[in-house]
Design an enzyme around this catalytic site. Structure first.
Site, PDB file in Angstrom:
ATOM      1  N   ASP A 192       5.823  38.239  27.224  1.00 33.57           N
ATOM      2  CA  ASP A 192       6.501  39.536  27.425  1.00 33.57           C
ATOM      3  C   ASP A 192       5.893  39.857  28.671  1.00 33.57           C
ATOM      4  OD1 ASP A 192       3.813  39.534  26.186  1.00 33.57           O
ATOM      5  OD2 ASP A 192       4.372  41.255  25.083  1.00 33.57           O
ATOM      6  N   CYS A 250      -5.111  43.091  24.679  1.00 36.95           N
ATOM      7  CA  CYS A 250      -6.114  42.738  25.564  1.00 36.95           C
ATOM      8  C   CYS A 250      -6.906  43.827  25.881  1.00 36.95           C
ATOM      9  CB  CYS A 250      -5.200  41.919  26.735  1.00 36.95           C
ATOM     10  SG  CYS A 250      -4.011  40.599  25.888  1.00 36.95           S
TER      11      CYS A 250
END
Length: 680
Positions: free
Chosen positions: A105, A2
């Site tokens: 996560d 990201c």
């Protein structure tokens, strides 16, 4: 994978328009969605490339981010990367009473911080750049993985601290000066990259690999939680060659499997034609065969139209042996010239070689084939002794003790090089006997640094730094380095300079994420890297055989043609890319008198001579130094025009959908539809 960004404000409530502009500059890192959190002090932004828990992993995230606002939402995170052992960590945390709302996560990071504080970073097996806002203590934490796989920049401007995955997002604030930093330029033109915390941009720093920074009440604190280390020469405990080969195979197999399996989207692999990617691809192919998996492994390779650089034969051999669905892209000189402006914009650094450009085209192929994740062999050379500079370190050390034996050993180097020093013994003697000093911890790197530093002669006097780039790195070496083997010292230097600043950045993360593709690196798994650090240098480089232990460990999975081939460094056409087949207009634009004057970096008369020389020869036949000079000039001028002049290009709005957690407005929405985040 990201893009992340954020603002910590000392007095004013963060402006949501600023965080949106920052998100817009990071769209390529996360085209699948975006979001931001805001309160009275902080704004955290996130653009998402959905890979793990594609439905529930929306960020920014707190331990209750999928539910209605609650008093216990005191820790928030925005995160770029992967925590590969998140399943195991979640199980530990559940046993301690933590309750999870997602399978991501990201949520593991929040709970791990709540449970272990900064100690959580030592427990993570992954690659990350993250920001944690702990409302309980008023602390903002910025952390980066041990090797610096993922980038993280920050600056102070206008009474605020701003951070982002890329510098261009920081320029969304008009308060951030858009200038180059002479000391950072000196580092790039000497060491190939800026060394954290320095960057090439004035007043912009980067979080050092293996570190976290804490900002609280105007006080900044830095802590290191990981650094490469090696045992004293002759005091290694792991001295059994066969046992070490078996241990390496076990650790690397586990690391590779983890990086292929921990994903909710398909994962592909690179095949370069060398041993590193052959090992990771063969490991997965063998694992799938054992499990009778019907899913074919897709592999991707980079080929060159110029035979001098092409490794297509070895790539095809490995793909056929493994039975993969194989894809390749053939890159010519013209392709490099056309894409180079985009490459520099993504790299955000001057470059000394064009090698990142073909890697950008390769990741584009991966994305066009429908993949978001690819496993690669980066890091193998650094942790297992694959570069010529490590073998040169052995020879230099030997030259101090036995020049005749060292001269004989030189003959085993550079089998790939057309103009090898082996063909001119007098040159080889001068090269290897220069700058020899037993107490010089950087003896291995002096020739490279001296050669590259010549590029600084192109700089204007007012830009030239006082130097000291190399000495700054040497001064940072740990005291224990004096007892290390010369190869270990060289490894430390590579892991501190070239690996994070160039291999994993300009040639890695930036070229992958420029096409919204995540790279995963099994050789940089902490268990693999720490094991390799404890192994004697003689097992990594046996005689002059580089990566000997890796070859021994995987001899049954890799064909002899690849296993025994001389190492060929990854290279691409440099000056010829811009002059051999016609020169693109942008070259003239960025090297015009007006452009050189506007940037104020290079001496125009020297640039003109260099361009005339390249034009006369079509860019062919230039020496190593002139090739680097030309690429350095073009990339620096492009950097100035692409990032430091005019508006910051790129989308002005974040990727949709945009998830908003805004305590100031007391609402949470999922724009543009206005739906609230889904309940778990």
């Amino acid at each position: 994978m990201c893009g992340i960004c954020g603002v910590l404000s000392g007095t004013e409530v963060p402006d949501p328009a600023l965080i949106r502009r920052m998100l817009g500059a990071l769209t390529h890192r996360g085209p699948d969605g975006s979001g931001y959190y805001r309160d009275e002090r902080v704004a955290l932004g996130h653009t998402r490339l959905a890979i793990v828990d594609t439905v529930g992993g929306t960020q920014p995230m707190s331990s209750r981010s999928c539910r209605s606002p609650a008093a216990d939402e005191q820790v928030w995170v925005t995160f770029n990367g992967e925590i590969y052992n998140h399943v195991e960590l979640a199980a530990q945390l559940r046993s301690r009473g933590h309750v999870f709302d997602t399978r991501s996560d990201t949520e593991v990071i929040v709970h791990a911080w709540e449970e272990w504080g900064p100690g959580c970073f030592e427990r993570f097996n992954g690659q990350w750049a993250l920001a944690i806002w702990d409302r309980r203590t008023g602390s903002l934490i910025l952390s980066r993985d041990p090797f610096g796989v993922r980038p993280l920049f920050y600056t102070r401007a206008g009474g605020q601290l701003l951070f982002a995955s890329e510098a261009k997002a920081l320029y969304a604030s008009p308060a951030v000066p858009r200038e180059l930093d002479p000391a950072g330029l000196d580092q790039v033109l000497t060491l190939w990259s800026a060394v954290a915390p320095r960057t090439v941009f004035r007043d912009i720093a980067q979080v050092p690999p293996g570190s976290y920074l804490s900002f609280r009440d105007g006080v900044e604190t830095e802590r290191r939680f990981w650094a490469p280390t090696f045992p004293s020469a002759g005091a290694e405990e792991l001295t059994d060659l066969e046992a070490n080969a078996e241990s390496l195979r076990t650790a690397l197999t586990a690391a590779t499997r983890l990086r292929f399996e921990r994903s909710d989207v398909p994962v592909a692999g690179y095949l370069s034609g060398g041993i590193d990617s052959a090992v990771t691809a063969a490991t997965i192919a063998a694992d799938r065969a054992v499990r009778s998996s019907s899913a074919p492994l897709h592999t991707f390779s980079l080929r060159f139209a110029e035979a001098e650089f092409d490794e297509g034969g070895f790539q095809a051999l490995m793909a056929e042996r493994l039975g993969t669905v194989h894809h390749d892209v053939v890159v010519g000189e013209r392709d490099i010239a056309e894409v180079f402006p985009q490459v520099v914009r993504h790299a955000e650094s001057p470059l000394l070689r064009t090698a990142p450009a073909p890697m950008f085209l390769l990741s584009r192929l991966v994305r066009e084939a429908g993949f978001k994740v690819v496993v690669t062999g980066e890091g193998a050379d650094e942790v297992l002794g694959g570069y010529d500079i490590f073998r040169e370190a052995k020879i230099r050390d030997l030259w101090l003790r036995d020049p005749a034996a060292a001269e004989d050993a030189v003959k085993q180097l550079y089998p790939w090089m057309h103009r090898s020093p082996n063909q001119t013994p007098a040159f080889a003697r001068r090269f290897f006997s220069r700058n020899l000093a037993a107490d010089d911890l950087a003896m291995s790197h002096r020739p490279r640094w001296d050669s590259t530093a010549v590029l600084t002669s192109m700089l204007r006097p007012e830009v030239r730094s006082l130097g000291g780039a190399a000495e700054g790195v040497v001064a940072a070496m740990p005291a224990a380095a004096a007892s290390w083997d010369p190869v270990a010292r060289a490894q430390w230097l590579e892991m501190t300079t070239l690996l994070p600043g160039y291999i994993l950045a300009s040639q890695g993360d930036r070229m992958l994420m420029g096409n919204s593709v995540e790279g995963r690196f099994p050789f940089l798994d902490p268990h693999v890297a720490e094991l390799a650090g404890r192994i004697p240098a003689e097992h990594k480089i046996r005689g002059m055989d580089e990566k000997h232990l890796l070859k021994r460990a995987f001899a049954d999975l890799v064909p002899d043609q690849i296993l025994r081939r001389p190492k060929q460094p990854y290279r691409a056409p440099d000056a010829a890319a811009f002059f051999a087949g016609g020169t693109p207009d942008w070259v003239f634009d960025v090297t015009s008198g007006a452009a050189l004057e506007a940037a104020g970096v290079f001496r125009p008369e020297l640039v003109q001579r260099l361009l005339e020389k390249a034009g006369r020869t079509g860019g062919r036949g230039l020496g190593n130094t002139d090739n680097m000079r030309l690429v350095a000039v073009l990339s620096t001028q492009l950097l100035h025009s692409e990032l430091l002049t005019g508006p910051v290009a790129g989308p002005t709005t974040p990727p949709e959908p945009l998830t908003v957690f805004d305590t100031i407005l007391e609402h949470r929405t999922l724009e543009p539809t206005g739906r609230t985040p889904a309940q778990p």
